[in-house]
Design a protein around this motif. Structure first.
Motif, PDB file in Angstrom:
ATOM      1  N   ILE A  31      10.244  -4.407  47.381  1.00 29.23           N
ATOM      2  CA  ILE A  31      10.737  -5.571  46.626  1.00 29.23           C
ATOM      3  C   ILE A  31      10.996  -5.239  45.162  1.00 29.23           C
ATOM      4  CG2 ILE A  31       9.681  -7.275  48.172  1.00 29.23           C
ATOM      5  CD1 ILE A  31       7.409  -7.591  46.126  1.00 29.23           C
ATOM      6  N   GLY A  32      11.038  -3.952  44.840  1.00 25.88           N
ATOM      7  CA  GLY A  32      11.364  -3.547  43.485  1.00 25.88           C
ATOM      8  C   GLY A  32      10.202  -3.566  42.516  1.00 25.88           C
ATOM      9  N   ALA A  33       8.973  -3.618  43.040  1.00 24.57           N
ATOM     10  CA  ALA A  33       7.785  -3.651  42.187  1.00 24.57           C
ATOM     11  C   ALA A  33       7.259  -2.239  41.949  1.00 24.57           C
ATOM     12  CB  ALA A  33       6.696  -4.508  42.837  1.00 24.57           C
ATOM     13  N   ASN A  34       6.552  -2.067  40.839  1.00 19.55           N
ATOM     14  CA  ASN A  34       5.889  -0.792  40.581  1.00 19.55           C
ATOM     15  C   ASN A  34       4.407  -0.983  40.276  1.00 19.55           C
ATOM     16  OD1 ASN A  34       6.376  -2.015  38.148  1.00 19.55           O
ATOM     17  ND2 ASN A  34       7.247  -0.212  37.138  1.00 19.55           N
ATOM     18  N   THR A  35       3.882  -2.114  40.719  1.00 13.45           N
ATOM     19  CA  THR A  35       2.455  -2.396  40.711  1.00 13.45           C
ATOM     20  C   THR A  35       2.224  -3.557  41.662  1.00 13.45           C
ATOM     21  OG1 THR A  35       0.497  -2.856  39.339  1.00 13.45           O
ATOM     22  CG2 THR A  35       2.522  -4.005  38.749  1.00 13.45           C
ATOM     23  N   LEU A  53       2.955 -11.422  39.364  1.00  9.40           N
ATOM     24  CA  LEU A  53       3.378 -12.745  39.808  1.00  9.40           C
ATOM     25  C   LEU A  53       2.373 -13.306  40.807  1.00  9.40           C
ATOM     26  CD1 LEU A  53       7.079 -11.748  40.345  1.00  9.40           C
ATOM     27  CD2 LEU A  53       6.359 -13.535  38.747  1.00  9.40           C
ATOM     28  N   GLU A  54       2.005 -14.564  40.593  1.00  7.99           N
ATOM     29  CA  GLU A  54       1.165 -15.300  41.547  1.00  7.99           C
ATOM     30  C   GLU A  54       1.856 -16.620  41.911  1.00  7.99           C
ATOM     31  OE1 GLU A  54      -3.415 -14.190  40.470  1.00  7.99           O
ATOM     32  OE2 GLU A  54      -2.466 -15.732  39.258  1.00  7.99           O
ATOM     33  N   THR A  55       3.157 -16.605  41.948  1.00  6.88           N
ATOM     34  CA  THR A  55       3.939 -17.807  42.211  1.00  6.88           C
ATOM     35  C   THR A  55       3.953 -18.119  43.708  1.00  6.88           C
ATOM     36  OG1 THR A  55       5.865 -16.341  42.170  1.00  6.88           O
ATOM     37  CG2 THR A  55       5.402 -17.582  40.172  1.00  6.88           C
ATOM     38  N   PRO A  56       4.230 -19.373  44.079  1.00 11.90           N
ATOM     39  CA  PRO A  56       4.240 -19.752  45.506  1.00 11.90           C
ATOM     40  C   PRO A  56       5.484 -19.215  46.215  1.00 11.90           C
ATOM     41  CG  PRO A  56       4.799 -21.642  44.142  1.00 11.90           C
ATOM     42  CD  PRO A  56       4.410 -20.548  43.202  1.00 11.90           C
ATOM     43  N   ASN A  57       5.415 -17.949  46.619  1.00 19.89           N
ATOM     44  CA  ASN A  57       6.559 -17.261  47.204  1.00 19.89           C
ATOM     45  C   ASN A  57       6.151 -16.431  48.406  1.00 19.89           C
ATOM     46  OD1 ASN A  57       9.151 -17.567  45.784  1.00 19.89           O
ATOM     47  ND2 ASN A  57       8.062 -16.806  43.986  1.00 19.89           N
ATOM     48  N   GLU A  58       7.155 -16.095  49.219  1.00 18.28           N
ATOM     49  CA  GLU A  58       7.058 -15.028  50.198  1.00 18.28           C
ATOM     50  C   GLU A  58       7.672 -13.781  49.565  1.00 18.28           C
ATOM     51  OE1 GLU A  58       5.427 -15.423  52.978  1.00 18.28           O
ATOM     52  OE2 GLU A  58       5.164 -17.590  52.686  1.00 18.28           O
ATOM     53  N   LEU A  59       7.718 -12.667  50.295  1.00 21.46           N
ATOM     54  CA  LEU A  59       8.197 -11.414  49.718  1.00 21.46           C
ATOM     55  C   LEU A  59       9.617 -11.520  49.158  1.00 21.46           C
ATOM     56  CD1 LEU A  59       6.887  -8.556  52.051  1.00 21.46           C
ATOM     57  CD2 LEU A  59       6.216  -9.039  49.690  1.00 21.46           C
ATOM     58  N   ASP A  60      10.514 -12.205  49.861  1.00 22.71           N
ATOM     59  CA  ASP A  60      11.897 -12.291  49.371  1.00 22.71           C
ATOM     60  C   ASP A  60      11.963 -13.064  48.063  1.00 22.71           C
ATOM     61  OD1 ASP A  60      11.230 -14.716  50.586  1.00 22.71           O
ATOM     62  OD2 ASP A  60      13.243 -15.072  51.356  1.00 22.71           O
ATOM     63  N   GLY A  61      11.128 -14.079  47.917  1.00 24.85           N
ATOM     64  CA  GLY A  61      11.077 -14.827  46.671  1.00 24.85           C
ATOM     65  C   GLY A  61      10.541 -13.984  45.523  1.00 24.85           C
ATOM     66  N   TYR A  62       9.508 -13.184  45.810  1.00 22.67           N
ATOM     67  CA  TYR A  62       8.978 -12.280  44.789  1.00 22.67           C
ATOM     68  C   TYR A  62      10.047 -11.265  44.373  1.00 22.67           C
ATOM     69  CZ  TYR A  62       4.124 -13.861  45.287  1.00 22.67           C
ATOM     70  OH  TYR A  62       2.972 -14.600  45.266  1.00 22.67           O
ATOM     71  N   ALA A  63      10.796 -10.748  45.341  1.00 23.74           N
ATOM     72  CA  ALA A  63      11.838  -9.766  45.025  1.00 23.74           C
ATOM     73  C   ALA A  63      12.860 -10.354  44.064  1.00 23.74           C
ATOM     74  CB  ALA A  63      12.526  -9.291  46.311  1.00 23.74           C
ATOM     75  N   LYS A  64      13.243 -11.606  44.275  1.00 22.71           N
ATOM     76  CA  LYS A  64      14.216 -12.262  43.397  1.00 22.71           C
ATOM     77  C   LYS A  64      13.631 -12.453  42.000  1.00 22.71           C
ATOM     78  CE  LYS A  64      16.515 -14.685  47.200  1.00 22.71           C
ATOM     79  NZ  LYS A  64      16.720 -15.997  47.868  1.00 22.71           N
ATOM     80  N   GLU A  65      12.346 -12.858  41.925  1.00 19.31           N
ATOM     81  CA  GLU A  65      11.743 -13.056  40.614  1.00 19.31           C
ATOM     82  C   GLU A  65      11.584 -11.740  39.860  1.00 19.31           C
ATOM     83  OE1 GLU A  65       9.201 -17.192  41.135  1.00 19.31           O
ATOM     84  OE2 GLU A  65       8.124 -15.281  41.238  1.00 19.31           O
ATOM     85  N   ILE A  66      11.223 -10.687  40.571  1.00 23.04           N
ATOM     86  CA  ILE A  66      11.082  -9.374  39.932  1.00 23.04           C
ATOM     87  C   ILE A  66      12.428  -8.910  39.378  1.00 23.04           C
ATOM     88  CG2 ILE A  66      10.657  -6.924  40.408  1.00 23.04           C
ATOM     89  CD1 ILE A  66       8.403  -7.907  42.341  1.00 23.04           C
ATOM     90  N   ALA A  67      13.494  -9.066  40.164  1.00 27.62           N
ATOM     91  CA  ALA A  67      14.832  -8.679  39.699  1.00 27.62           C
ATOM     92  C   ALA A  67      15.240  -9.503  38.491  1.00 27.62           C
ATOM     93  CB  ALA A  67      15.845  -8.832  40.828  1.00 27.62           C
ATOM     94  N   LEU A  68      14.959 -10.803  38.544  1.00 27.17           N
ATOM     95  CA  LEU A  68      15.294 -11.699  37.440  1.00 27.17           C
ATOM     96  C   LEU A  68      14.602 -11.265  36.157  1.00 27.17           C
ATOM     97  CD1 LEU A  68      16.453 -14.452  36.369  1.00 27.17           C
ATOM     98  CD2 LEU A  68      14.316 -15.501  37.176  1.00 27.17           C
TER      99      LEU A  68
END
Length: 276
Positions: free
Chosen positions: A24-28, A255-270
Motif C-alpha cells: 500500500i505504499g507504506a514504509n512503516t 494512520l489509525e483512520t477507519p479504513n481497510e487496506l485500499d483506504g489506507y493506500a489512498k491516504e498514504i498516496a494523498l
C-alpha cells in the motif's frame, strides 16, 4: 522521504505485515502486541521475525511501532488491574527485543477517581519497575483526548510522568492529532503555537511518532472518535501543514483512520503528495 504507514493486523506475523505495508505504499506500520481487548499474545515465531528483518532492510521499512492493548491501565485504583498492566507491558517489552530499536506506545490510563497526581505517580512507578537499562525499545506515552479520568490530556501531565521516570532515555511521546485537537490544542489554526508549547513543556526531542487521525468531533470535545483524513473537523489542509512542518520532519507517521487496506493506500498516496 515521508515515513508513513498505518495500523495492520499482527495475526499473520511480522513478515505478512511488512508485505502488506509495502503493497500500500507504506514504509512503516503499527500493530498490536496482542489482542487489543484481551491479554493473550501469540508465541514469537523466530523464523518469521528473521524473515521480516531481512525483508524490512530490502524494502526500507523503518521504525515500526507496537501498540499496547487498550486494557492496560497502570493507574487504576484496582490493584489487580494495575498488576495486569505491569505484567503485560513487561512481557511486551521482552518480546519487542526480537525487533530491536523500535517503539512501543501505550495510553497512560485512567486514574478512576484518584486524581491526576496519583495517576501520574502510579504510571511512573510502573515504568521505573519494568524499564531496563539494556533494552533497545523506546516506550511512548500517547497524548490523550481527556475523556473521563484519562491521564495524559495535557502536555504538562505527560511531562510530569517523564520527569519521574529514572531511565529517561528510554521514554518518548506519540502525538495523536485527533486526541490533541479534542483535548483543546488547536493544531488546525495554531499548529506552530502548539508545537512551541510542546517543546517548552515536554521537549520536541521527546516526540518520537505521530498518529494521523481526523476527528469526528469538534474542537475541545474531549472525546476520541477517529475520522478519515480530511473528512472530519481537522480538515485536509491541516494535515498538509502537519506532514510538511519542519519541527516534525523525519518523524514516522501512523494512520489509525477507519479504513481497510485500499483506504489506507489512498491516504498514504494523498499525504505523500504533500511532501515535495
Amino acid at each position: 522521504m515521508l515515513t508513513i504507514g498505518c495500523h495492520l493486523s499482527s495475526s499473520k506475523g511480522y513478515l505478512a505485515m511488512g508485505k502488506e505495508a509495502v503493497s500500500i505504499g507504506a514504509n512503516t506500520f503499527q500493530f498490536f502486541t496482542r489482542n487489543p481487548r484481551g491479554s493473550k499474545a501469540k508465541a514469537i515465531d523466530e523464523a518469521d521475525v528473521a524473515a521480516f528483518l531481512s525483508y524490512s532492510k530490502e524494502h526500507g521499512i523503518e521504525r515500526i511501532l507496537a501498540h499496547a492493548p487498550y486494557t492496560l491501565n497502570p493507574c487504576s485504583k484496582d490493584a489487580h488491574t494495575r498488576e495486569f498492566a505491569w505484567m503485560t507491558m513487561a512481557d511486551d517489552l521482552k518480546r519487542m527485543e526480537y525487533t530491536p530499536g523500535n517503539c512501543y506506545n501505550f495510553h497512560p490510563g485512567s486514574h478512576t477517581g484518584q486524581g491526576a497526581e496519583e495517576g501520574i505517580r502510579l504510571i511512573s512507578e510502573m515504568l521505573n519497575e519494568i524499564l531496563k537499562p539494556e533494552q533497545t525499545t523506546t516506550v511512548l506515552l500517547e497524548t490523550m483526548a481527556g475523556k473521563g479520568t484519562e491521564v495524559g490530556r495535557s502536555f504538562e501531565e505527560l511531562a510530569a510522568i517523564l520527569e519521574r521516570v529514572e531511565l529517561k532515555d528510554h521514554m518518548g511521546v506519540c502525538l495523536d492529532t485527533c486526541h490533541v485537537y479534542d483535548a483543546g490544542y488547536d493544531i488546525v489554526d495554531h499548529l506552530d503555537d502548539v508545537l512551541e508549547g510542546f517543546d517548552r513543556v515536554v521537549g520536541l526531542s521527546k516526540l518520537k511518532a505521530v498518529h494521523l487521525n481526523d476527528s469526528k468531533n469538534p474542537f475541545e470535545s474531549h472525546k476520541d472518535r477517529h475520522e478519515k483524513i480530511g473528512e472530519g473537523s481537522l480538515g485536509l489542509a491541516a494535515f498538509e501543514r502537519i506532514v510538511t512542518h519542519p519541527a516534525l520532519a523525519g518523524l514516522p507517521f501512523y494512520l489509525e483512520t477507519p479504513n481497510e487496506l485500499d483506504g489506507y493506500a489512498k491516504e498514504i498516496a494523498l499525504l505523500r503528495g504533500f511532501v515535495k
